[in-house]
Design a protein around this motif. Sequence first.
Motif, PDB file in Angstrom:
ATOM      1  N   SER A 325       0.840  -1.207   0.000  1.00 42.93           N
ATOM      2  CA  SER A 325       0.000   0.000   0.000  1.00 42.93           C
ATOM      3  C   SER A 325       0.864   1.241   0.000  1.00 42.93           C
ATOM      4  O   SER A 325       0.477   2.275   0.540  1.00 42.93           O
ATOM      5  CB  SER A 325      -0.889   0.029   1.243  1.00 42.93           C
ATOM      6  N   ASP A 328       0.304   5.205  -0.229  1.00 44.47           N
ATOM      7  CA  ASP A 328      -0.172   6.044   0.869  1.00 44.47           C
ATOM      8  C   ASP A 328       1.011   6.667   1.598  1.00 44.47           C
ATOM      9  O   ASP A 328       1.959   5.974   1.948  1.00 44.47           O
ATOM     10  CB  ASP A 328      -0.975   5.182   1.835  1.00 44.47           C
ATOM     11  N   GLN A 411      -5.827   2.579   0.731  1.00 44.66           N
ATOM     12  CA  GLN A 411      -5.382   2.282  -0.632  1.00 44.66           C
ATOM     13  C   GLN A 411      -6.283   1.265  -1.330  1.00 44.66           C
ATOM     14  O   GLN A 411      -5.926   0.740  -2.380  1.00 44.66           O
ATOM     15  CB  GLN A 411      -3.938   1.771  -0.615  1.00 44.66           C
ATOM     16  N   VAL A 505      -1.343   4.284  -8.567  1.00 46.91           N
ATOM     17  CA  VAL A 505      -1.989   3.654  -7.422  1.00 46.91           C
ATOM     18  C   VAL A 505      -2.789   2.460  -7.915  1.00 46.91           C
ATOM     19  O   VAL A 505      -3.508   2.545  -8.899  1.00 46.91           O
ATOM     20  CB  VAL A 505      -2.911   4.660  -6.721  1.00 46.91           C
ATOM     21  N   ARG A 507      -5.721   0.205  -8.016  1.00 42.69           N
ATOM     22  CA  ARG A 507      -7.135   0.289  -7.601  1.00 42.69           C
ATOM     23  C   ARG A 507      -7.801  -1.041  -7.917  1.00 42.69           C
ATOM     24  O   ARG A 507      -7.713  -1.507  -9.016  1.00 42.69           O
ATOM     25  CB  ARG A 507      -7.836   1.386  -8.377  1.00 42.69           C
TER      26      ARG A 507
END
Lengths: 507, 166
Positions: A325, A328, A411, A505, A507
């Motif tokens: 993650s 973040d 996240q 990121v 997703r």
Amino acid sequence: MSPIYLEAAVVVLGVFLLALEMFVVQGEKKILAWLGIAGLGIVLAASFFVDQTAPTGAVPSYHAFYSTDSLAMFFKRFALVTTIIVLVMSVDYLGVVRKFTPGATAHGGLGEFLALPVLTCAGLMWMASAVDFVMIFVSLELVTISFYVLVSYTRRNAASLEAGVKYLILGALSTGFFVYGITWVFGLTGQTNLEQVSAVFAAYQGSTAPLLFAFVLLVIALGFKIAAVPFQIWVPDVYQGAPTPVAAFLSVGSKAAGFVVFIRVLRTFFHATAIAHKIDLLLVAVAACTLVYGNLAALPQNNLKRLLAYSSIAHAGYLLIAVASSADPASGGAIAFYLAAYLPMTLLSFLVMIVVANYSAGDDIADFNGLSKRSPFLAFAMLIAMVSLAGLPFTAGFFGKFLVFTVAIAQHQTLLVILGIITVACGFYYYLRVVKAMYFEPDTTPSGQPGGQIPVGLLTRVTIAVLIAAILVLGIYPKPALGLLGSAAPQEAAGVLRSVSPQVVLR
Amino acid sequence: MPPLLFWTFAALMLIFGISVIAQPNPVSSALSLVVSFIALAVLFVSLDAFFIGIIQILVYAGAVMVLFLFIIMLLDLRSGQRKKAHAVTVAGGILIALIFVAELGQVLHAFPEGNRTAPALGAPVQDVQSVGHVLFTSYNLPFQIVAVLILVATIGVVVLSKKELD
């Protein structure tokens, strides 16, 4: 004063202990451990007064290899504290070492067992600062080679020898992968310095296959160090066979240093935005496997050392959730806090195990039966360690897991969060089995003197008390520690991983 | 270096490399490794890396392998004592090696820069001098750490090979 003197001081201390053992200390060797502890304590205190700012003007030649950022300083202190507690454990363990090592006198062959961890500590500290593949490699090898020796130190014990051979062969294999990975990175970029490699990666236009290949090779080698699945095969056997203080050192010191190198290498590779998505997928897969394997395999264990080995794999899994993650900004802080919590609880359980095993000559969970009646103090210490490892509230372990899950939820790592929560529940079962043995089983020790107090030395008693206090303080009132971490360690670590490419990121 | 020589020595290196693990007799394995190292040294020399080539022969083929042979002969290993490997283990090992080679082939295929020919060196390089210079100036810190590493290794050898006294 530059932080580079800290490692130099530690090396000098190690050599000093060796020389002292050879020329001065003829009888009892415990004095060496006390000197080592005192010396490392002074270095630890000095680490708060070093000048962290990068030298200006004429840059010293080491600066391309050696980072003095807050991440490095945090892990240097971490290595120092770990080594101090490992030396405390070694004092209690000297009797076992003596039994299984050849030597002409009553105290022969013990000095190196106390001096080698100090030199290993220097290696761990260099690893924390290494920002060049050459530097990473030599410091990693320094640590690994001293662990080869330490693991097989009690060589009259066949299990220790077997553990040493297994660790040597698999360690050499992982080193091979690491060097091959470095070769590919050098071939692609012509650089070994992580910063310069990052710069080349950021501008990289060609095919992504070689980049991924280099990354996977490095992950194999570093996965071996941090005991991530599927590179964990060595862990249970080596932990069980190795002298107990060495197993503790491996599971805390070596793992933390592996994580700092992993974080730095990962940060470098995230500059290559073309492969960032695939790196994320790989991290999620490794974290998921590590969580599931570590926790499920720990369930049927009856030997506490083996149980802690699987627990060490499981905790690598929780740390990898935070690594996965890493988009973040809080993930660096979560990793640092998790490791800061992992240190006291793991070392405390190993320390209590050494004291109990000295007395009942075994480290199966059954040897802890009825410990609460034999020694309420040790049983309470083990209770705190186990409860914290399991992650119950009011302990450091709870906040570690809490922070990790917080960043994972932020996240949207749904899979990892679900797996994490299920495996935490598994953890309750196997950690609390130890508690059940201590508090609810009748005293069935074969030693013939049930109910007898287990003698605990003063130094050990103080260390146990400090570790209990650390776990409870971090668990009940973590704010100052978090604040400290926020300003000290993770500033750098705050954006540890992904400071530069926030767009990738998962997703 | 003519391509013919390159291919000859590369093939020699690989053949004797395979021979290291294929030979039942440990002495033959060690000698195969010596030949493999010498062929590798020739490849280094062909790249104008004379220093590494010579070191490869002096240190690896010379010192390390002779030590190996000594140990093998001292331990008096017999070839017949080897345990037969399980068929599944062998098949699994070969499969893993093949997968790795296939992967490597794919990566190299996707990496056109690998085919680029580096420009020839203009003037002959003083490689001993430059290696020494770099080692003691810019690579000073890793070099010092290697010194600690060797110290640890030495202690380890003494600790682990100490004679049983009773």
